[in-house]
Design an enzyme around this catalytic site. Structure first.
Site, PDB file in Angstrom:
ATOM      1  N   GLY A  24       0.823  -1.089  -0.100  1.00  0.00           N
ATOM      2  CA  GLY A  24       0.310  -0.192  -0.131  1.00  0.00           C
ATOM      3  C   GLY A  24       0.762   1.218   0.080  1.00  0.00           C
ATOM      4  O   GLY A  24       2.267   0.848   0.145  1.00  0.00           O
ATOM      5  N   ASP A  53      -0.236  -1.066  -4.795  1.00  0.00           N
ATOM      6  CA  ASP A  53      -1.593   0.001  -4.859  1.00  0.00           C
ATOM      7  C   ASP A  53      -0.765   1.331  -4.479  1.00  0.00           C
ATOM      8  O   ASP A  53      -0.638   1.264  -3.360  1.00  0.00           O
ATOM      9  CB  ASP A  53      -2.212  -0.815  -3.442  1.00  0.00           C
ATOM     10  CG  ASP A  53      -4.001  -0.537  -3.323  1.00  0.00           C
ATOM     11  OD1 ASP A  53      -4.305  -0.791  -4.073  1.00  0.00           O
ATOM     12  OD2 ASP A  53      -3.998   1.198  -3.307  1.00  0.00           O
ATOM     13  N   TYR A  58      -3.112  10.355  -4.161  1.00  0.00           N
ATOM     14  CA  TYR A  58      -1.531   9.866  -2.974  1.00  0.00           C
ATOM     15  C   TYR A  58      -0.673  10.923  -3.365  1.00  0.00           C
ATOM     16  O   TYR A  58       0.218  11.802  -2.612  1.00  0.00           O
ATOM     17  CB  TYR A  58      -1.199   8.569  -3.099  1.00  0.00           C
ATOM     18  CG  TYR A  58      -2.458   7.370  -3.049  1.00  0.00           C
ATOM     19  CD1 TYR A  58      -4.105   7.737  -2.229  1.00  0.00           C
ATOM     20  CD2 TYR A  58      -1.671   5.851  -2.483  1.00  0.00           C
ATOM     21  CE1 TYR A  58      -4.448   6.843  -1.987  1.00  0.00           C
ATOM     22  CE2 TYR A  58      -3.321   5.321  -2.393  1.00  0.00           C
ATOM     23  CZ  TYR A  58      -4.673   5.405  -2.342  1.00  0.00           C
ATOM     24  OH  TYR A  58      -5.172   4.744  -1.827  1.00  0.00           O
ATOM     25  N   TRP A 163      -9.799  10.652  10.675  1.00  0.00           N
ATOM     26  CA  TRP A 163     -10.787   9.832   9.927  1.00  0.00           C
ATOM     27  C   TRP A 163     -10.836   8.560   9.832  1.00  0.00           C
ATOM     28  O   TRP A 163     -11.180   8.202   9.276  1.00  0.00           O
ATOM     29  CB  TRP A 163      -9.777  10.108   8.363  1.00  0.00           C
ATOM     30  CG  TRP A 163      -8.754   9.853   7.915  1.00  0.00           C
ATOM     31  CD1 TRP A 163      -7.415  10.207   8.212  1.00  0.00           C
ATOM     32  CD2 TRP A 163      -8.367   8.083   7.339  1.00  0.00           C
ATOM     33  NE1 TRP A 163      -6.555  10.143   7.922  1.00  0.00           N
ATOM     34  CE2 TRP A 163      -6.193   8.445   6.692  1.00  0.00           C
ATOM     35  CE3 TRP A 163      -8.480   7.167   7.268  1.00  0.00           C
ATOM     36  CZ2 TRP A 163      -5.954   7.141   6.985  1.00  0.00           C
ATOM     37  CZ3 TRP A 163      -8.062   6.239   6.987  1.00  0.00           C
ATOM     38  CH2 TRP A 163      -6.885   6.225   6.486  1.00  0.00           C
ATOM     39  N   LYS A 206       0.457  -1.111   3.641  1.00  0.00           N
ATOM     40  CA  LYS A 206       1.173  -0.472   3.232  1.00  0.00           C
ATOM     41  C   LYS A 206       2.363   0.293   4.254  1.00  0.00           C
ATOM     42  O   LYS A 206       2.398  -0.019   5.964  1.00  0.00           O
ATOM     43  CB  LYS A 206       0.323   1.292   3.770  1.00  0.00           C
ATOM     44  CG  LYS A 206       1.572   2.913   3.585  1.00  0.00           C
ATOM     45  CD  LYS A 206       1.296   3.506   5.129  1.00  0.00           C
ATOM     46  CE  LYS A 206       2.840   4.007   4.030  1.00  0.00           C
ATOM     47  NZ  LYS A 206       3.416   4.890   6.368  1.00  0.00           N
ATOM     48  N   ILE A 213       8.072  -3.414   5.811  1.00  0.00           N
ATOM     49  CA  ILE A 213       7.930  -3.521   4.534  1.00  0.00           C
ATOM     50  C   ILE A 213       8.525  -5.043   4.098  1.00  0.00           C
ATOM     51  O   ILE A 213       7.755  -6.371   3.341  1.00  0.00           O
ATOM     52  CB  ILE A 213       8.388  -2.697   3.165  1.00  0.00           C
ATOM     53  CG1 ILE A 213       7.985  -1.267   3.317  1.00  0.00           C
ATOM     54  CG2 ILE A 213       8.972  -3.428   1.961  1.00  0.00           C
ATOM     55  CD1 ILE A 213       9.249  -0.449   2.210  1.00  0.00           C
ATOM     56  N   LYS A 214       9.767  -5.481   4.936  1.00  0.00           N
ATOM     57  CA  LYS A 214      10.258  -6.538   4.825  1.00  0.00           C
ATOM     58  C   LYS A 214       9.425  -7.712   5.538  1.00  0.00           C
ATOM     59  O   LYS A 214       8.952  -9.318   5.046  1.00  0.00           O
ATOM     60  CB  LYS A 214      11.733  -6.474   4.925  1.00  0.00           C
ATOM     61  CG  LYS A 214      12.305  -8.314   4.795  1.00  0.00           C
ATOM     62  CD  LYS A 214      14.190  -7.706   5.838  1.00  0.00           C
ATOM     63  CE  LYS A 214      14.957  -8.089   5.372  1.00  0.00           C
ATOM     64  NZ  LYS A 214      16.519  -8.393   5.467  1.00  0.00           N
ATOM     65  N   GLU A 215       9.096  -7.445   7.006  1.00  0.00           N
ATOM     66  CA  GLU A 215       8.462  -8.398   7.901  1.00  0.00           C
ATOM     67  C   GLU A 215       7.057  -8.733   7.355  1.00  0.00           C
ATOM     68  O   GLU A 215       6.622  -9.505   7.406  1.00  0.00           O
ATOM     69  CB  GLU A 215       8.071  -7.345   9.241  1.00  0.00           C
ATOM     70  CG  GLU A 215       7.139  -8.350  10.385  1.00  0.00           C
ATOM     71  CD  GLU A 215       7.536  -6.796  11.604  1.00  0.00           C
ATOM     72  OE1 GLU A 215       7.944  -6.511  11.534  1.00  0.00           O
ATOM     73  OE2 GLU A 215       5.811  -7.332  11.767  1.00  0.00           O
TER      74      GLU A 215
HETATM   75  P1  A2P Z   1       4.845   2.755   8.503  1.00  0.00           P
HETATM   76  O1  A2P Z   1       4.615   3.430   7.207  1.00  0.00           O
HETATM   77  O2  A2P Z   1       5.328   3.991   9.366  1.00  0.00           O
HETATM   78  O3  A2P Z   1       5.488   0.732   8.122  1.00  0.00           O
HETATM   79  P2  A2P Z   1      -2.369   1.130   6.096  1.00  0.00           P
HETATM   80  O4  A2P Z   1      -3.808   0.966   7.048  1.00  0.00           O
HETATM   81  O5  A2P Z   1      -2.900   2.081   4.916  1.00  0.00           O
HETATM   82  O6  A2P Z   1      -2.083  -0.438   5.398  1.00  0.00           O
HETATM   83  O7  A2P Z   1      -1.425   1.626   6.587  1.00  0.00           O
HETATM   84  C1  A2P Z   1      -1.179   0.053   7.382  1.00  0.00           C
HETATM   85  C2  A2P Z   1       0.021   1.323   8.553  1.00  0.00           C
HETATM   86  O8  A2P Z   1       0.517   0.463   9.801  1.00  0.00           O
HETATM   87  C3  A2P Z   1       1.060   1.920   8.901  1.00  0.00           C
HETATM   88  O9  A2P Z   1       0.808   3.424   9.669  1.00  0.00           O
HETATM   89  C4  A2P Z   1       2.354   1.374   8.388  1.00  0.00           C
HETATM   90  O10 A2P Z   1       3.153   2.470   9.224  1.00  0.00           O
HETATM   91  C5  A2P Z   1       1.612   0.779   9.771  1.00  0.00           C
HETATM   92  N1  A2P Z   1       2.483  -0.602   8.898  1.00  0.00           N
HETATM   93  C6  A2P Z   1       2.702  -1.316   8.701  1.00  0.00           C
HETATM   94  N2  A2P Z   1       3.416  -2.292   8.426  1.00  0.00           N
HETATM   95  C7  A2P Z   1       3.178  -2.652   9.732  1.00  0.00           C
HETATM   96  C8  A2P Z   1       3.818  -4.038  10.659  1.00  0.00           C
HETATM   97  N3  A2P Z   1       4.293  -4.782  10.336  1.00  0.00           N
HETATM   98  N4  A2P Z   1       3.462  -3.575  12.141  1.00  0.00           N
HETATM   99  C9  A2P Z   1       3.343  -2.697  12.412  1.00  0.00           C
HETATM  100  N5  A2P Z   1       2.600  -1.309  12.175  1.00  0.00           N
HETATM  101  C10 A2P Z   1       2.813  -1.063  10.778  1.00  0.00           C
END
Ligand code: A2P
Length: 259
Positions: A24, A53, A58, A163, A206, A213-215
């Site tokens: 995302g 996506d 955006y 929001w 996202k 991103i990796k996790e």
């Molecule tokens: P970050 O970009 O700092 O990782 P969405 O609902 O739009 O998919 O957003 C997901 C939210 O969760 C983002 O704020 C993102 O922040 C955070 N996030 C993404 N991956 C993880 C994760 N593995 N653990 C905790 N928070 C996450």
């Protein structure tokens, strides 16, 4: 269906296919440093993501395009390896506006096609999906009609109070999800994503954080038991995080409908 990091496309009823996890890219423009979107998309492609996506609204679609172009030029991927989903914003629904709006997205991306182009609202708002909002009825309906669901906010959103309805507790703090995480040596986020892909729902978490991103992509090396899937389903609270209440009196506000 066996899903792996290298091969995790699932079929669509028109003969195409979609990678079951995507990156995302929505991030509040005013709080997002320039370039971080491009860096994140490049990192994601290196890790193995093949589905991105995004949307013109955006305000970072040009960065997504730059990242894809760079990875194609490097020889890391071919255009046809990438699945890009773009979105038609709500002010451009008039039939005669659709083509020029899509063409603007293509120009911004420097691509000659997108793989999926969806109406951002109201229909697209119906897919929020995660353990606190499992959407059993919608899922059943879609499965019966061979429709694949793409779950936005599969981790329970960024909890931006301007929001997002934050009356539900944070999903990733959930006790069960964390204890399952401990069992598999995974995080609650990985358990949540695995839950959805294991039931055939595409996820697009996202993240612009390289570690996360990796996790979020390391979800192909474990699986939840049937009982655990049921236990997670039982966490459902039927509460949306993304309610968009500011639009609740719009005639096409989608969340008054049963699904
Ligand atoms: P970050 O970009 O700092 O990782 P969405 O609902 O739009 O998919 O957003 C997901 C939210 O969760 C983002 O704020 C993102 O922040 C955070 N996030 C993404 N991956 C993880 C994760 N593995 N653990 C905790 N928070 C996450």
């Amino acid at each position: 269906m066996h899903l792996s990091a290298a091969n995790h496309r699932i079929p669509l009823s028109d003969g195409n296919s979609i990678p079951i996890i995507g990156l995302g890219t929505f991030s509040e423009p005013q709080w997002t440093p320039k370039g971080i979107c491009a860096t994140s998309v490049k990192a994601a492609i290196d890790i193995g993501y093949r589905h991105i996506d995004g949307a013109y609204i955006y305000q970072n679609e040009h960065e997504v395009g730059e990242a894809i172009q760079e990875k194609i030029a490097e020889g890391k991927v071919r255009r046809e390896d990438i699945f890009y989903c773009g979105k038609l914003w709500a002010t451009n629904h008039e039939p005669e506006m659709v083509r020029p709006t899509l063409e603007r997205t293509l120009k911004t991306l420097q691509l000659d096609y997108v793989d999926l182009y969806i109406i951002e609202i109201p229909m697209a708002l119906k897919v929020e999906c995660h353990p606190y909002f499992t959407q059993p009825k919608l899922l059943k309906f879609c499965q019966q009609h061979e429709i694949v669901i793409v779950a936005y906010s599969p981790l329970g959103t960024s909890r931006n109070e301007t929001w997002v309805n934050v009356s539900s507790p944070p999903l990733l703090k959930d006790e069960l999800l964390n204890s399952l995480g401990k069992k598999y040596n995974k995080t609650a986020a990985q358990v949540v994503l695995r839950f959805n892909i294991q039931r055939g729902v595409v996820v697009i978490p996202k993240s612009f954080n390289p570690e996360r991103i990796k996790e979020n992509f390391q979800i192909f090396d474990f699986s939840l038991t049937e009982e655990e899937m049921k236990d997670i389903e039982a966490l459902n609270k039927n509460i949306r995080f993304v309610e968009m209440l500011m639009w609740s009196d719009h005639p096409e506000y989608p969340f008054h409908d049963e699904y």
